[in-house]
Design a protein around this motif. Structure first.
Motif, PDB file in Angstrom:
ATOM      1  N   ARG A 192       0.829  -1.205   0.000  1.00 46.19           N
ATOM      2  CA  ARG A 192       0.000   0.000   0.000  1.00 46.19           C
ATOM      3  C   ARG A 192       0.866   1.259   0.000  1.00 46.19           C
ATOM      4  O   ARG A 192       0.566   2.233  -0.713  1.00 46.19           O
TER       5      ARG A 192
ATOM      6  N   GLU B  45       2.477   1.739  -3.404  1.00 46.42           N
ATOM      7  CA  GLU B  45       1.506   2.261  -4.357  1.00 46.42           C
ATOM      8  C   GLU B  45       1.262   3.762  -4.115  1.00 46.42           C
ATOM      9  O   GLU B  45       1.107   4.532  -5.061  1.00 46.42           O
ATOM     10  N   ARG B  46       1.267   4.166  -2.871  1.00 44.97           N
ATOM     11  CA  ARG B  46       1.081   5.589  -2.538  1.00 44.97           C
ATOM     12  C   ARG B  46       2.233   6.407  -3.110  1.00 44.97           C
ATOM     13  O   ARG B  46       2.020   7.464  -3.702  1.00 44.97           O
TER      14      ARG B  46
ATOM     15  N   ASN C 127       4.236   5.563  -5.575  1.00 45.84           N
ATOM     16  CA  ASN C 127       4.148   5.528  -7.041  1.00 45.84           C
ATOM     17  C   ASN C 127       3.080   6.490  -7.556  1.00 45.84           C
ATOM     18  O   ASN C 127       3.257   7.116  -8.606  1.00 45.84           O
ATOM     19  N   THR C 128       1.991   6.595  -6.831  1.00 47.42           N
ATOM     20  CA  THR C 128       0.935   7.539  -7.213  1.00 47.42           C
ATOM     21  C   THR C 128       1.451   8.969  -7.162  1.00 47.42           C
ATOM     22  O   THR C 128       1.215   9.768  -8.080  1.00 47.42           O
ATOM     23  N   ILE C 129       2.157   9.300  -6.093  1.00 47.79           N
ATOM     24  CA  ILE C 129       2.730  10.643  -5.961  1.00 47.79           C
ATOM     25  C   ILE C 129       3.670  10.936  -7.126  1.00 47.79           C
ATOM     26  O   ILE C 129       3.572  11.988  -7.773  1.00 47.79           O
TER      27      ILE C 129
ATOM     28  N   ARG D 198       3.902   9.483 -10.060  1.00 52.15           N
ATOM     29  CA  ARG D 198       3.218   9.494 -11.358  1.00 52.15           C
ATOM     30  C   ARG D 198       2.507  10.826 -11.587  1.00 52.15           C
ATOM     31  O   ARG D 198       2.616  11.422 -12.665  1.00 52.15           O
ATOM     32  N   HIS D 199       1.793  11.296 -10.580  1.00 52.59           N
ATOM     33  CA  HIS D 199       1.068  12.566 -10.729  1.00 52.59           C
ATOM     34  C   HIS D 199       2.036  13.745 -10.777  1.00 52.59           C
ATOM     35  O   HIS D 199       1.818  14.699 -11.543  1.00 52.59           O
TER      36      HIS D 199
ATOM     37  N   SER E 254      -2.532  14.252  -6.517  1.00 51.50           N
ATOM     38  CA  SER E 254      -2.369  12.876  -6.042  1.00 51.50           C
ATOM     39  C   SER E 254      -3.531  12.415  -5.171  1.00 51.50           C
ATOM     40  O   SER E 254      -3.549  11.260  -4.730  1.00 51.50           O
TER      41      SER E 254
END
Length: 210
Positions: free
Chosen positions: A24, A27-28, A30-32, A34-35, A57
């Protein structure tokens, strides 16, 4: 071309505050990244705030700061991802192809990567403004040079050690410099520059391994 904003202070902390272990958390992060990459790509690094990255994000600013202490740390983390992708690509292609055959393939592959990877130009245009990016850039250079040197040693044992190592530094550094220029140009002009680069690189490699 946008420069990396106010990142000349050698004391800037670019280490993430958390090293994600659980899926988790990874993924957090990676989300940061990516955005953040998408925003940097669209508007440049300088114009982006930590608040904007948090909003994009889908998290609070406090949550973002739990992972990264500042924008420089996010820039560095995205740059590390770029370097790792390119190192893997080079290593894979060198295993599959001869050095001569790899020239065109790698130059084309890296050009597409430089042009299409979100935020690549926005981040690396500021490499001289951020000491940590310079260090990362040198790490990439020497890692690629070691891989190429090993490939040349196995395929072309006739090349003297000193010249082989010099060539292993020269090829990735000169190609990378031209490719980074090419992605700043209109696409037709950039592709023409890449074609000329391939001609020069092929001629050099053929002379080197003859």
């Amino acid at each position: 071309m946008h420069k990396v904003q106010m990142m000349t202070d050698e004391s800037i902390d670019v280490a993430p505050r958390r090293r994600p272990v659980q899926a988790r958390s990874r993924e957090r992060v990676n989300t940061i990244l990516r955005h953040a990459a998408a925003i940097f790509h669209e508007t440049g690094v300088e114009a982006v705030s930590m608040s904007a990255i948090a909003r994009q994000s889908g998290m609070s600013l406090a949550s973002l700061y739990r992972y990264f202490p500042n924008k420089a740390a996010i820039v560095h983390a995205i740059a590390e991802q770029h370097v790792e992708k390119m190192e893997r690509a080079l290593r894979k292609r060198l295993q599959e192809l001869s050095v001569v055959d790899a020239v065109d393939v790698l130059i084309d592959q890296f050009y597409e990567f430089y042009r299409d990877e979100p935020a690549y130009s926005a981040i690396w245009s500021g490499v001289e403004a951020m000491p940590e990016l310079r260090e990362l850039d040198l790490r990439e250079l020497y890692t690629n040079a070691r891989d190429l040197d090993e490939k040349l040693r196995k395929e072309c044992p006739q090349i003297a050690d000193a010249r082989r190592w010099t060539a292993s530094l020269l090829l990735p550094r000169s190609a990378g410099t031209v490719l980074r220029l090419a992605v700043t140009l209109p696409e037709a002009q950039g592709r023409q520059l890449v074609e000329e680069l391939k001609c020069m690189a092929r001629a050099y490699v053929r002379e080197l391994v003859a």
